[in-house]
Structures are given as structure tokens and as C-alpha cells.
Design a protein around this motif. Structure first.
Motif, PDB file in Angstrom:
ATOM      1  N   LEU A  23     -31.941 -95.644  11.555  1.00 20.78           N
ATOM      2  CA  LEU A  23     -31.874 -96.079  12.851  1.00 20.78           C
ATOM      3  C   LEU A  23     -32.907 -97.027  13.555  1.00 20.78           C
ATOM      4  CD1 LEU A  23     -30.551 -95.747  16.041  1.00 20.78           C
ATOM      5  CD2 LEU A  23     -31.722 -93.544  16.198  1.00 20.78           C
ATOM      6  N   GLY A  24     -34.234 -96.507  13.084  1.00 22.19           N
ATOM      7  CA  GLY A  24     -35.453 -97.259  13.468  1.00 22.19           C
ATOM      8  C   GLY A  24     -35.509 -98.708  13.053  1.00 22.19           C
ATOM      9  N   ARG A  25     -35.165 -99.003  11.655  1.00 19.69           N
ATOM     10  CA  ARG A  25     -34.996-100.280  11.080  1.00 19.69           C
ATOM     11  C   ARG A  25     -34.036-101.011  11.680  1.00 19.69           C
ATOM     12  NH1 ARG A  25     -35.276 -97.085   6.421  1.00 19.69           N
ATOM     13  NH2 ARG A  25     -33.032 -97.246   5.991  1.00 19.69           N
ATOM     14  N   LEU A  30     -32.638-105.582  15.329  1.00 19.47           N
ATOM     15  CA  LEU A  30     -31.817-106.028  16.456  1.00 19.47           C
ATOM     16  C   LEU A  30     -32.796-106.620  17.415  1.00 19.47           C
ATOM     17  CD1 LEU A  30     -29.039-103.488  16.545  1.00 19.47           C
ATOM     18  CD2 LEU A  30     -28.798-105.953  15.856  1.00 19.47           C
ATOM     19  N   ARG A  31     -33.705-106.185  17.830  1.00 18.24           N
ATOM     20  CA  ARG A  31     -34.975-106.199  18.769  1.00 18.24           C
ATOM     21  C   ARG A  31     -35.414-107.867  18.478  1.00 18.24           C
ATOM     22  NH1 ARG A  31     -40.214-106.023  19.316  1.00 18.24           N
ATOM     23  NH2 ARG A  31     -40.297-104.378  17.586  1.00 18.24           N
ATOM     24  N   GLY A  46     -34.141 -99.240  30.198  1.00 19.42           N
ATOM     25  CA  GLY A  46     -34.719 -98.411  30.860  1.00 19.42           C
ATOM     26  C   GLY A  46     -35.155 -97.234  30.027  1.00 19.42           C
ATOM     27  N   VAL A  47     -35.484 -97.429  28.735  1.00 16.37           N
ATOM     28  CA  VAL A  47     -36.223 -96.852  27.896  1.00 16.37           C
ATOM     29  C   VAL A  47     -37.701 -96.965  27.851  1.00 16.37           C
ATOM     30  CG1 VAL A  47     -36.028 -95.671  25.482  1.00 16.37           C
ATOM     31  CG2 VAL A  47     -33.963 -96.260  26.485  1.00 16.37           C
ATOM     32  N   ALA A  48     -38.444 -95.830  27.991  1.00 16.35           N
ATOM     33  CA  ALA A  48     -39.812 -96.044  27.946  1.00 16.35           C
ATOM     34  C   ALA A  48     -40.276 -96.979  26.435  1.00 16.35           C
ATOM     35  CB  ALA A  48     -40.629 -94.957  27.869  1.00 16.35           C
ATOM     36  N   LYS A  49     -41.202 -97.741  26.676  1.00 13.36           N
ATOM     37  CA  LYS A  49     -41.814 -98.626  25.677  1.00 13.36           C
ATOM     38  C   LYS A  49     -42.316 -97.878  24.430  1.00 13.36           C
ATOM     39  CE  LYS A  49     -45.202-102.087  24.606  1.00 13.36           C
ATOM     40  NZ  LYS A  49     -46.525-102.683  25.421  1.00 13.36           N
ATOM     41  N   SER A  50     -42.872 -96.825  24.935  1.00 12.95           N
ATOM     42  CA  SER A  50     -43.589 -95.853  23.911  1.00 12.95           C
ATOM     43  C   SER A  50     -42.523 -95.260  23.135  1.00 12.95           C
ATOM     44  CB  SER A  50     -44.215 -94.784  24.470  1.00 12.95           C
ATOM     45  OG  SER A  50     -43.744 -94.014  25.481  1.00 12.95           O
ATOM     46  N   ILE A  51     -41.206 -94.710  23.638  1.00 14.56           N
ATOM     47  CA  ILE A  51     -40.218 -94.188  23.128  1.00 14.56           C
ATOM     48  C   ILE A  51     -39.501 -95.167  22.094  1.00 14.56           C
ATOM     49  CG2 ILE A  51     -37.981 -92.996  23.343  1.00 14.56           C
ATOM     50  CD1 ILE A  51     -40.113 -91.503  24.207  1.00 14.56           C
ATOM     51  N   ILE A  52     -39.571 -96.399  22.477  1.00 13.85           N
ATOM     52  CA  ILE A  52     -38.711 -97.349  21.746  1.00 13.85           C
ATOM     53  C   ILE A  52     -39.613 -97.563  20.491  1.00 13.85           C
ATOM     54  CG2 ILE A  52     -38.065 -99.686  21.162  1.00 13.85           C
ATOM     55  CD1 ILE A  52     -37.438 -99.704  24.413  1.00 13.85           C
ATOM     56  N   SER A  53     -41.014 -97.381  20.635  1.00 14.95           N
ATOM     57  CA  SER A  53     -41.882 -97.755  19.432  1.00 14.95           C
ATOM     58  C   SER A  53     -41.815 -96.416  18.679  1.00 14.95           C
ATOM     59  CB  SER A  53     -43.490 -97.809  20.169  1.00 14.95           C
ATOM     60  OG  SER A  53     -44.662 -98.040  19.063  1.00 14.95           O
ATOM     61  N   GLN A  83     -25.010 -96.990  12.602  1.00 22.35           N
ATOM     62  CA  GLN A  83     -24.414 -97.243  11.122  1.00 22.35           C
ATOM     63  C   GLN A  83     -24.950 -98.351  10.482  1.00 22.35           C
ATOM     64  OE1 GLN A  83     -20.151 -97.158  11.288  1.00 22.35           O
ATOM     65  NE2 GLN A  83     -20.062 -95.123  12.306  1.00 22.35           N
ATOM     66  N   ASP A  84     -25.311 -99.443  11.004  1.00 26.67           N
ATOM     67  CA  ASP A  84     -25.830-100.710  10.390  1.00 26.67           C
ATOM     68  C   ASP A  84     -27.142-100.105   9.321  1.00 26.67           C
ATOM     69  OD1 ASP A  84     -26.037-103.180   9.829  1.00 26.67           O
ATOM     70  OD2 ASP A  84     -27.050-103.646  11.707  1.00 26.67           O
ATOM     71  N   ARG A  85     -27.284-101.092   8.440  1.00 26.09           N
ATOM     72  CA  ARG A  85     -28.175-100.926   7.167  1.00 26.09           C
ATOM     73  C   ARG A  85     -28.773-102.004   6.815  1.00 26.09           C
ATOM     74  NH1 ARG A  85     -27.421 -95.939   4.530  1.00 26.09           N
ATOM     75  NH2 ARG A  85     -25.777 -94.954   4.927  1.00 26.09           N
ATOM     76  N   ASP A  86     -29.965-102.132   6.195  1.00 23.02           N
ATOM     77  CA  ASP A  86     -30.578-103.398   5.973  1.00 23.02           C
ATOM     78  C   ASP A  86     -29.624-104.339   5.175  1.00 23.02           C
ATOM     79  OD1 ASP A  86     -32.496-102.778   7.472  1.00 23.02           O
ATOM     80  OD2 ASP A  86     -33.663-101.833   5.642  1.00 23.02           O
TER      81      ASP A  86
END
Length: 205
Positions: A23-25, A30-31, A46-53, A83-86
Motif C-alpha cells: 500500500l505504501g509503495r 500514484l502520488r 483531507g488526510v493529514a500530511k503526517s499520516i500520508i508520510s 491491489q496494485d503492485r510495483d
């Protein structure tokens, strides 16, 4: 908890860790594909920057609601985020209505920008169309820039630094673009070509 229950719990924990890492990757990829900073994605989702990081570093297990907000901001189905993978194939389709169109000063030439925005600083691709009598005049690009013009329909004349060359359907002409250059349709019929501009090749150095 029995041995079977402990093994099942370990399997679930291992699956959760694997999903979190994936998920993190995926979120980070995507970002970056949208050229979004953490702050911009935070503002849009609307998700905190720290949470996304933390998600991108796999330091947290986000709720489904958080994942849904990120998916909405990235304009992708939530299933793709989960589900996406590298190693999954990259596919991006752009409709004709979303393709930027540039028009020459005389209004008779059009350039549909078919290239990827992420490569625009060093590689540009266009679908070029010129009406009869149309001319696209361009100032010199950066040193070493080269253009490649592949004519699909009709005939075009390219002028670079005083030299002129005719290129017809089925032919490709490559020329220096680090000096003033002009593409003209001197015929009575419309012409169409694929144009590639390589800005950072330094091919002529």
C-alpha cells in the motif's frame, strides 16, 4: 490459543504487513505520477500530511476510510490502491478532449500534445497538422536539441538556418532545433506528421 490458532494469527499478521508495504509503495507511486507533493495530496484528500508520510513509509496501518479518501484524491478505484503492485503494467489513456492543442501564429497549424507531461523538459511528442499555406515558426531551443518529423500525410518543407528540405509522406526528417526553424505546408493539400523534440540529447555536441 492453540497451535493452529497461533499459526493462523501469524499468517494474518504477515498478510497485513505485506499489504501495508504494498500500500505504501502504491500510494507513493500514484502520488508521484500525478506530480503531487505530500502537502498537495493532503489538501486534496483531507488526510493529514503526517499520516500520508507514515503510510508511504509503512509506519502505520490506515483505516479503510483513509484509503478511500486517498483513492478519491488520486482519482483511482480503491481496489487499485489496495491491489496494485510495483510490477503491474502501467496503462494510461487520454481522450481526445483532454489532449492539449497548440496553435501557430497564423492559425493554420495545430500541435496536439501527445507526449507525457513528466518528460516535457527533455522529450516532447506532438501530432502535427498543417493546412495549406500554414507555417509553424519556432525560435531556437536549448543547445543540442533535435527534432524528428515523420510525415504521415501530404508534404512539408522544413527550413533550418537558411537550409530547406522537403519531406513527404512515409519519410522522416531530423534536424537541429537549437536554432530558428520553420515548418511550412507549401502545397494545396493538408499535411499531417508526428513530431518528436529531444531537448536534452545534446546530439549535436
Amino acid at each position: 490459543m492453540g497451535v493452529e490458532g497461533k499459526d493462523k494469527q501469524k499468517a494474518l499478521e504477515a498478510g497485513a504487513i505485506a499489504l501495508s508495504g504494498q500500500l505504501g509503495r502504491t500510494v507513493q507511486r500514484l502520488r508521484k505520477s500525478y506530480n503531487l507533493s505530500l502537502s498537495e495530496l493532503s489538501e486534496q484528500s483531507g488526510v493529514a500530511k503526517s499520516i500520508i508520510s507514515q503510510i508511504e513509509r509503512n509506519d502505520t496501518n490506515p483505516t479503510l476510510a483513509t484509503i478511500w479518501r486517498l483513492a478519491q484524491a488520486l482519482d483511482v478505484p480503491i481496489e487499485r490502491v489496495l491491489q496494485d503492485r510495483d510490477d503491474s503494467p502501467f496503462i494510461e489513456k487520454v481522450s481526445r478532449g483532454d489532449t492539449p492543442i497548440l496553435v501557430s501564429d497564423d492559425g493554420k497549424c495545430k500541435l496536439a500534445v501527445t507526449g507525457w507531461i513528466k518528460t516535457v523538459e527533455w522529450l516532447q511528442c506532438y501530432d502535427f497538422f498543417a493546412e495549406s499555406g500554414g507555417a509553424l515558426e519556432s525560435e531556437a531551443h536549448q543547445r543540442g536539441a533535435v527534432e524528428s518529423l515523420s510525415v504521415i500525410q501530404g508534404e512539408l518543407q522544413v527550413e533550418v538556418g537558411g537550409a530547406k528540405e522537403i519531406v513527404r509522406a512515409g519519410e522522416t526528417l531530423r534536424y537541429r532545433a537549437d536554432r530558428r526553424h520553420v515548418i511550412r505546408n507549401c502545397t494545396k493539400m493538408p499535411a499531417r506528421a508526428e513530431m518528436i523534440c529531444i531537448l536534452k540529447a545534446a546530439a549535436m555536441e
